[in-house]
Design a protein around this motif. Structure first.
Motif, short mmCIF file in Angstrom:
data_model
loop_
_atom_site.label_atom_id
_atom_site.label_comp_id
_atom_site.label_asym_id
_atom_site.label_seq_id
_atom_site.Cartn_x
_atom_site.Cartn_y
_atom_site.Cartn_z
N ASN A 178 33.67 113.16 90.21
CA ASN A 178 32.36 113.51 89.67
C ASN A 178 31.58 114.49 90.52
O ASN A 178 30.63 115.10 90.04
CB ASN A 178 31.52 112.24 89.47
N ILE A 179 31.97 114.64 91.80
CA ILE A 179 31.18 115.49 92.69
C ILE A 179 31.30 116.97 92.33
O ILE A 179 30.41 117.77 92.66
CB ILE A 179 31.62 115.26 94.16
N SER A 180 32.35 117.35 91.61
CA SER A 180 32.51 118.76 91.25
C SER A 180 31.47 119.22 90.23
O SER A 180 31.15 120.41 90.15
CB SER A 180 33.92 119.00 90.69
N SER A 181 30.92 118.29 89.46
CA SER A 181 29.96 118.66 88.42
C SER A 181 28.57 118.08 88.65
O SER A 181 27.65 118.35 87.87
CB SER A 181 30.47 118.20 87.05
N GLU A 235 23.24 112.27 92.49
CA GLU A 235 23.53 111.85 91.12
C GLU A 235 24.77 110.96 91.07
O GLU A 235 24.79 109.95 90.36
CB GLU A 235 23.74 113.08 90.23
N VAL A 236 25.80 111.32 91.82
CA VAL A 236 27.03 110.51 91.83
C VAL A 236 26.75 109.12 92.36
O VAL A 236 27.26 108.12 91.84
CB VAL A 236 28.12 111.22 92.67
N LEU A 237 25.93 109.03 93.38
CA LEU A 237 25.66 107.75 94.03
C LEU A 237 24.80 106.82 93.18
O LEU A 237 24.58 105.67 93.56
CB LEU A 237 25.00 107.97 95.39
N GLN A 238 24.32 107.30 92.04
CA GLN A 238 23.57 106.44 91.13
C GLN A 238 24.47 105.48 90.37
O GLN A 238 24.00 104.51 89.77
CB GLN A 238 22.78 107.30 90.14
N HIS A 239 25.80 105.73 90.39
CA HIS A 239 26.72 104.86 89.67
C HIS A 239 26.70 103.46 90.28
O HIS A 239 26.60 103.29 91.51
CB HIS A 239 28.14 105.45 89.73
N PRO A 240 26.82 102.40 89.46
CA PRO A 240 26.73 101.03 89.97
C PRO A 240 27.76 100.68 91.04
O PRO A 240 27.52 99.76 91.85
CB PRO A 240 26.96 100.17 88.71
N THR A 241 28.89 101.37 91.08
CA THR A 241 29.92 101.01 92.06
C THR A 241 29.47 101.27 93.49
O THR A 241 30.03 100.71 94.43
CB THR A 241 31.23 101.80 91.79
N PHE A 242 28.43 102.10 93.69
CA PHE A 242 27.96 102.40 95.04
C PHE A 242 26.84 101.46 95.49
O PHE A 242 26.64 101.27 96.69
CB PHE A 242 27.49 103.86 95.13
N PHE A 294 35.49 119.11 107.61
CA PHE A 294 35.62 119.73 106.29
C PHE A 294 34.66 119.15 105.25
O PHE A 294 34.48 119.76 104.20
CB PHE A 294 37.05 119.59 105.77
N GLY A 295 34.10 117.99 105.52
CA GLY A 295 33.28 117.34 104.50
C GLY A 295 31.85 117.12 104.91
O GLY A 295 31.23 116.12 104.55
N SER A 296 31.29 118.07 105.68
CA SER A 296 29.91 117.91 106.14
C SER A 296 28.91 118.01 105.00
O SER A 296 27.79 117.52 105.11
CB SER A 296 29.60 118.95 107.22
N ASN A 297 29.29 118.66 103.91
CA ASN A 297 28.40 118.80 102.75
C ASN A 297 28.75 117.73 101.72
O ASN A 297 29.76 117.83 101.03
CB ASN A 297 28.56 120.19 102.13
N PRO A 298 27.92 116.70 101.57
CA PRO A 298 28.24 115.61 100.63
C PRO A 298 28.21 116.04 99.17
O PRO A 298 28.70 115.31 98.30
CB PRO A 298 27.14 114.57 100.91
N ASP A 299 27.67 117.21 98.87
CA ASP A 299 27.68 117.71 97.50
C ASP A 299 29.01 118.34 97.13
O ASP A 299 29.21 118.76 95.98
CB ASP A 299 26.57 118.74 97.30
N GLN A 300 29.94 118.40 98.10
CA GLN A 300 31.28 118.92 97.84
C GLN A 300 32.36 117.88 98.06
O GLN A 300 33.29 117.77 97.27
CB GLN A 300 31.54 120.14 98.73
N TYR A 301 32.25 117.13 99.16
CA TYR A 301 33.29 116.16 99.52
C TYR A 301 32.64 114.85 99.95
O TYR A 301 31.48 114.82 100.36
CB TYR A 301 34.17 116.70 100.65
N ALA A 302 33.42 113.79 99.88
CA ALA A 302 32.93 112.47 100.27
C ALA A 302 32.57 112.46 101.76
O ALA A 302 33.30 113.02 102.58
CB ALA A 302 33.99 111.41 100.00
#
Length: 350
Positions: A186-189, A194-201, A248-256
């Motif tokens: 989901n992070i690609s879009s 927004e992704v972290l709003q999902h109940p699994t988090f 490689f994943g310092s930007n949470p809007d791209q990678y976990a």
């Protein structure tokens, strides 16, 4: 007088292999307890089922090979393989999928190579990887939604019914993707917020998963305290994964983010209970550091750019391939020598 012969692992102290395996299962109990509390009864049922089937398969193979069944079953290695598979498999996976994983682990990955101490690959991870590739739908749609502690997960009898029947439609209300899977797809879009709003988090890193990883971390520290494992593989494993994530994943809007890599999947279980397998892992301290770091790096690469959101099994198996090479070039220093002899002998040397 005929003596029973056994290959590695050889203990250097009074502990027997059976005792070591019992400690491994004891140390994994906090993680299993957290799985039950947050995700329902599925993993506990899987553990019992996989252990029973693993012991039965081991006994059958030993009898077919003409080996003393009771003598070899007492080392508890088959029980640990079943125990680990029960922890790794989705809580609501059909029983025939877990049975396939166990049989592959015991028959193909262990007994066909000669039994305890002779297998080049981690048996539990061979079984897990096989069913993940063969039954991707069952292995990715049967992760339970965090809910037992909140009263929304199925009860023990309903869980048994689902596992026995394999009917996914009966548990659609209780299942969802894992946090790593949810984030990755989901992070690609969307943005991280927004992704972290999902109940699994939930309100933390990943609802329930951080407690499961904390449980396995506590069990891993117990194994270290008991000196049943050394620090080299877990520390280099976690360091390799964390460094790759920070690089490689310092930007949470791209990678976990790094916190999700460490606490939202099977990381702690892999670092302390799977990668440290004494048979399929590297042996020297330097080799263990390389081995563990390689697993951590591969996990990040597969999670981020591969098709599988967790990747512990594939990373461990790939580094199992490399163990003979690692051991060959990282032998420990022998008594009486200042440096360890590495690589191919020079001309004129024995």
């Amino acid at each position: 007088m005929a003596l029973a012969q056994q290959s590695s692992p050889h203990a250097r102290h009074a502990r027997s292999t059976s005792n070591v395996m019992l400690w491994v299962m004891l140390a994994a109990l906090p993680g299993l307890l957290a799985q039950v509390i947050f995700f329902g009864w599925g993993n506990l049922i899987n553990v019992v089922w996989c252990m029973a089937l693993a012991i039965g398969a081991e006994a059958a193979m030993l009898r077919l090979r003409g080996r003393p069944v009771k003598f070899f079953l007492q080392d508890n290695t088959a029980a640990v393989t079943g125990f680990l598979l029960g922890l790794c498999l989705p809580p609501l996976v059909p029983f025939w999928v877990s049975a396939t994983a166990v049989l592959a682990a015991i028959v193909l990955a262990k007994q066909l190579y000669g039994g305890t101490g002779s297998n080049p690959f981690n048996p539990a991870m061979v079984g897990y990887a096989l069913v993940l590739i063969s039954f991707p739908l069952a292995m990715t749609t049967n992760w339970a939604e965090p809910g037992l502690v909140w009263g929304t997960a199925p009860g023990i009898w309903e869980t048994l019914k689902v596992i026995a029947s394999g009917q996914q439609t009966a548990v659609d209300a209780y299942t969802m993707a894992t946090p790593l899977d949810q984030y990755k797809h989901n992070i690609s879009s969307r943005t991280a917020a927004e992704v972290l709003q999902h109940p699994t988090f939930g309100e933390g890193i990943a609802r329930g998963w951080e407690w499961v990883n904390a449980g396995f971390l506590a069990g891993g520290l117990l194994l270290l305290w008991q000196r049943l494992i050394t620090w080299h593989i877990p520390v280099s494993f976690l360091a390799g994964l964390a460094i790759m994530s920070l690089a490689f994943g310092s930007n949470p809007d791209q990678y976990a983010p790094v916190s999700m890599h460490l606490l939202a999947g099977g990381t702690m279980l892999g670092a302390f209970f799977i990668a440290t397998d004494p048979v399929s892992a590297a042996t020297s301290h330097q080799g263990k550091l390389i081995y563990g770091a390689g697993i951590g790096i591969l996990i990040y690469l597969i999670r981020t750019w591969g098709a599988y959101p967790d990747a512990v099994a594939f990373a461990v198996l790939l580094m199992n391939f490399a163990v003979p090479f690692i051991d060959y070039y990282t032998p420990p220093r022998t008594y009486g020598h200042h440096k360890a002899r590495r690589g191919l002998p020079r001309k004129g040397q024995g």
